[in-house]
Design a protein around this motif. Structure first.
Motif, mmCIF file in Angstrom:
data_model
loop_
_atom_site.group_PDB
_atom_site.id
_atom_site.type_symbol
_atom_site.label_atom_id
_atom_site.label_comp_id
_atom_site.label_asym_id
_atom_site.label_seq_id
_atom_site.Cartn_x
_atom_site.Cartn_y
_atom_site.Cartn_z
ATOM 1 N N TRP A 1 10.534 7.362 24.601
ATOM 2 C CA TRP A 1 11.016 9.619 24.451
ATOM 3 C C TRP A 1 10.633 10.026 23.453
ATOM 4 C CZ3 TRP A 1 9.466 10.192 29.247
ATOM 5 C CH2 TRP A 1 9.576 9.843 30.500
ATOM 6 N N GLU A 2 10.568 9.395 21.700
ATOM 7 C CA GLU A 2 10.770 9.728 20.847
ATOM 8 C C GLU A 2 9.617 9.814 20.384
ATOM 9 O OE1 GLU A 2 14.416 7.652 18.613
ATOM 10 O OE2 GLU A 2 12.864 7.084 18.608
ATOM 11 N N GLN A 3 9.680 11.440 20.494
ATOM 12 C CA GLN A 3 8.149 12.390 19.275
ATOM 13 C C GLN A 3 8.913 13.020 17.912
ATOM 14 O OE1 GLN A 3 4.871 12.820 21.350
ATOM 15 N NE2 GLN A 3 6.561 11.280 21.811
ATOM 16 N N ILE A 4 7.753 13.066 17.011
ATOM 17 C CA ILE A 4 8.084 13.403 15.510
ATOM 18 C C ILE A 4 7.834 14.991 16.065
ATOM 19 C CG2 ILE A 4 7.928 13.968 13.392
ATOM 20 C CD1 ILE A 4 6.880 11.131 13.640
ATOM 21 N N PHE A 5 8.471 16.063 15.801
ATOM 22 C CA PHE A 5 8.567 17.456 15.179
ATOM 23 C C PHE A 5 8.443 18.007 14.471
ATOM 24 C CE2 PHE A 5 9.537 16.716 19.784
ATOM 25 C CZ PHE A 5 9.191 16.733 20.460
ATOM 26 N N ARG B 1 0.832 -1.200 -0.150
ATOM 27 C CA ARG B 1 0.121 -0.239 -0.053
ATOM 28 C C ARG B 1 1.290 1.566 -0.081
ATOM 29 N NH1 ARG B 1 -4.199 -1.138 4.923
ATOM 30 N NH2 ARG B 1 -5.300 -3.370 3.686
ATOM 31 N N SER B 2 0.593 2.135 -0.755
ATOM 32 C CA SER B 2 1.076 3.652 -0.810
ATOM 33 C C SER B 2 -0.528 4.827 -0.229
ATOM 34 C CB SER B 2 1.849 3.682 -1.869
ATOM 35 O OG SER B 2 1.713 5.266 -1.369
ATOM 36 N N PHE B 3 0.562 5.695 0.573
ATOM 37 C CA PHE B 3 -0.986 6.763 1.147
ATOM 38 C C PHE B 3 0.547 7.895 1.295
ATOM 39 C CE2 PHE B 3 -2.638 8.421 4.874
ATOM 40 C CZ PHE B 3 -4.543 8.239 4.913
ATOM 41 N N ARG B 4 -0.696 9.258 1.582
ATOM 42 C CA ARG B 4 -0.518 10.237 0.725
ATOM 43 C C ARG B 4 -0.844 11.455 2.318
ATOM 44 N NH1 ARG B 4 0.686 14.806 -1.317
ATOM 45 N NH2 ARG B 4 2.497 15.557 -1.839
ATOM 46 N N LYS B 5 -0.509 11.900 3.017
ATOM 47 C CA LYS B 5 -1.416 13.215 3.690
ATOM 48 C C LYS B 5 -0.088 14.440 2.991
ATOM 49 C CE LYS B 5 -4.368 13.946 7.051
ATOM 50 N NZ LYS B 5 -5.284 13.252 8.696
ATOM 51 N N GLU B 6 -0.694 15.507 3.847
ATOM 52 C CA GLU B 6 -0.467 16.518 3.984
ATOM 53 C C GLU B 6 -1.013 16.698 5.284
ATOM 54 O OE1 GLU B 6 -0.358 19.275 0.175
ATOM 55 O OE2 GLU B 6 0.906 18.021 -0.535
ATOM 56 N N LEU B 7 0.419 17.813 5.895
ATOM 57 C CA LEU B 7 -0.163 18.989 7.136
ATOM 58 C C LEU B 7 0.182 20.224 6.753
ATOM 59 C CD1 LEU B 7 1.889 16.141 9.797
ATOM 60 C CD2 LEU B 7 -1.031 16.395 8.982
ATOM 61 N N ILE C 1 4.181 16.956 16.002
ATOM 62 C CA ILE C 1 3.272 17.003 14.811
ATOM 63 C C ILE C 1 2.737 14.921 15.243
ATOM 64 C CG2 ILE C 1 3.230 18.097 13.768
ATOM 65 C CD1 ILE C 1 5.434 16.379 12.024
ATOM 66 N N THR C 2 3.295 13.890 16.594
ATOM 67 C CA THR C 2 3.313 12.692 16.609
ATOM 68 C C THR C 2 1.764 12.341 16.360
ATOM 69 O OG1 THR C 2 5.330 13.208 17.792
ATOM 70 C CG2 THR C 2 4.241 10.696 18.004
ATOM 71 N N LYS C 3 1.206 12.948 17.297
ATOM 72 C CA LYS C 3 -0.087 12.794 16.713
ATOM 73 C C LYS C 3 -0.855 12.451 15.393
ATOM 74 C CE LYS C 3 -1.626 12.993 21.302
ATOM 75 N NZ LYS C 3 -2.699 13.722 22.459
ATOM 76 N N ASP C 4 -0.698 13.206 15.374
ATOM 77 C CA ASP C 4 -1.214 13.769 13.140
ATOM 78 C C ASP C 4 -0.517 12.629 12.310
ATOM 79 O OD1 ASP C 4 -2.195 16.319 13.865
ATOM 80 O OD2 ASP C 4 -0.161 16.813 14.017
ATOM 81 N N VAL C 5 0.520 11.793 12.806
ATOM 82 C CA VAL C 5 1.166 11.233 12.200
ATOM 83 C C VAL C 5 0.782 9.964 12.473
ATOM 84 C CG1 VAL C 5 3.333 10.327 11.301
ATOM 85 C CG2 VAL C 5 3.528 12.262 11.644
ATOM 86 N N GLN C 6 0.229 9.427 13.905
ATOM 87 C CA GLN C 6 0.053 8.320 13.469
ATOM 88 C C GLN C 6 -1.612 8.348 13.067
ATOM 89 O OE1 GLN C 6 1.084 5.026 15.528
ATOM 90 N NE2 GLN C 6 -1.120 4.496 15.215
ATOM 91 N N ARG D 1 1.336 0.879 15.034
ATOM 92 C CA ARG D 1 1.419 1.988 15.746
ATOM 93 C C ARG D 1 2.679 2.402 15.151
ATOM 94 N NH1 ARG D 1 -1.918 4.287 17.434
ATOM 95 N NH2 ARG D 1 -1.473 4.787 18.644
ATOM 96 N N LEU D 2 3.275 3.657 15.406
ATOM 97 C CA LEU D 2 5.038 4.422 14.735
ATOM 98 C C LEU D 2 5.671 3.223 16.151
ATOM 99 C CD1 LEU D 2 4.097 7.974 14.955
ATOM 100 C CD2 LEU D 2 4.579 6.932 12.982
#
Length: 138
Positions: A115-119, A2-8, A21-26, A109-110
């Motif tokens: 402690w890692e988060q995406i910013f 599968r391939s999926f694309r989204k923009e924030l 933006i961790t929650k947005d990516v999840q 899940r990511l």
């Protein structure tokens, strides 16, 4: 596969700003239906960064101080790039902090370390910017 694309989309009110933006990516991973794979999270502007680290306010302040020492915003005249724009420091800060992050997806899940988060880190705000989330997997 599968391939999926989204923009924030972002338009931060200050010149610099940091957004977890961790929650947005999840959420995008959830929407994709991918259970095993990879997600690429990419700043789609040359004056912004996506990176992984700890979500701790003292560390965020340390980024600001450190980056400002390495590539101070002012005086604008210190940079050859500045002329039409005044954002040479933003380009340099982005180079230091990086363009993108890749994270494994395991069981939907990511798959982070402790402690890692995406910013998303903006260095020349007050303009429309975007982040690409690209998910590949099964």
């Amino acid at each position: 596969m599968r391939s999926f694309r989204k923009e924030l989309y972002f338009n931060l009110p200050a010149r610099r700003g940091l957004v977890n933006i961790t929650k947005d990516v999840q959420k995008a991973v959830d929407e994709s239906g991918v259970k095993e794979g990879l997600v690429l999270v990419n700043a789609m502007n040359i004056t912004a960064s996506v990176f992984i680290n700890d979500d701790e306010s003292g560390l965020h302040q340390d980024y600001e101080k450190w980056l400002e020492k390495l590539a101070p915003e002012k005086p604008y005249s210190q940079y050859q790039h500045n002329g039409y724009e005044d954002n040479a420091d933003a380009h340099l800060k982005r180079t230091i902090m990086g363009r993108e992050s890749v994270v494994a997806i395991t069981d939907g899940r990511l798959d982070f370390g402790t402690w890692e988060q995406i910013f998303y880190y903006e260095f020349d705000g007050k303009r429309d910017k975007r982040v690409l989330i690209k998910i590949l997997g099964e």
